[in-house]
Enzyme design. Structure first.
Site, PDB file in Angstrom:
ATOM      1  CB  ALA A   9      -0.928   0.002   1.213  1.00 41.34           C
ATOM      2  CB  CYS A  10       4.252   1.866   1.132  1.00 37.51           C
ATOM      3  SG  CYS A  10       5.646   3.000   1.098  1.00 37.51           S
ATOM      4  CB  SER A  11       3.288   5.923  -2.942  1.00 42.32           C
ATOM      5  OG  SER A  11       3.891   6.793  -2.013  1.00 42.32           O
TER       6      SER A  11
END
Length: 119
Positions: A9-11
């Protein structure tokens, strides 16, 4: 082989994966929220990074997670490690390690490139 600890979920993690893909290097993904590191694994990563636990802790997330962080000193170092194992969301990401042991927190292209070059 290169290993990347990430949260999908981390860009910043997704960007690092894109850079690894573009490099053509083989790598292994560890979803560290599902497979939290052990204290020993964190110790190893910290030694390779030359950092302390509080240097790779997302301290702003601690209150939201209900974690009270101890003092940033040698006497409380193990408590920091245990908090990170118990609440892996506290760990800065992505952490990428090359075959030769080069380890970075891959939040910028230069850091990711360093691991790719070492991989």
């Amino acid at each position: 082989m290169i290993e990347i600890w990430l949260n999908p979920a981390c860009s910043k993690c997704r960007t690092a994966v894109g850079e690894l893909d573009a490099s053509g290097k083989e790598y292994v993904v560890r979803r560290y929220l599902e497979q939290p590191p052990t204290v020993a694994e964190l110790e190893d990563v910290l030694a390779r990074l030359g950092l302390e636990p509080w240097d790779i802790t997302r301290t702003a997330d601690a209150a939201r997670l209900g974690v009270t962080l101890p003092a940033k000193d040698a006497a409380h170092r193990h408590a920091w490690l245990e908090a990170m194992v118990d609440q892996p969301r506290l760990i800065q990401r992505p952490i990428i390690t090359a075959t030769d042991g080069t380890t970075v927190i891959g939040r910028d292209p230069a850091s990711v490139a360093r691991v790719i070059d070492a991989g």
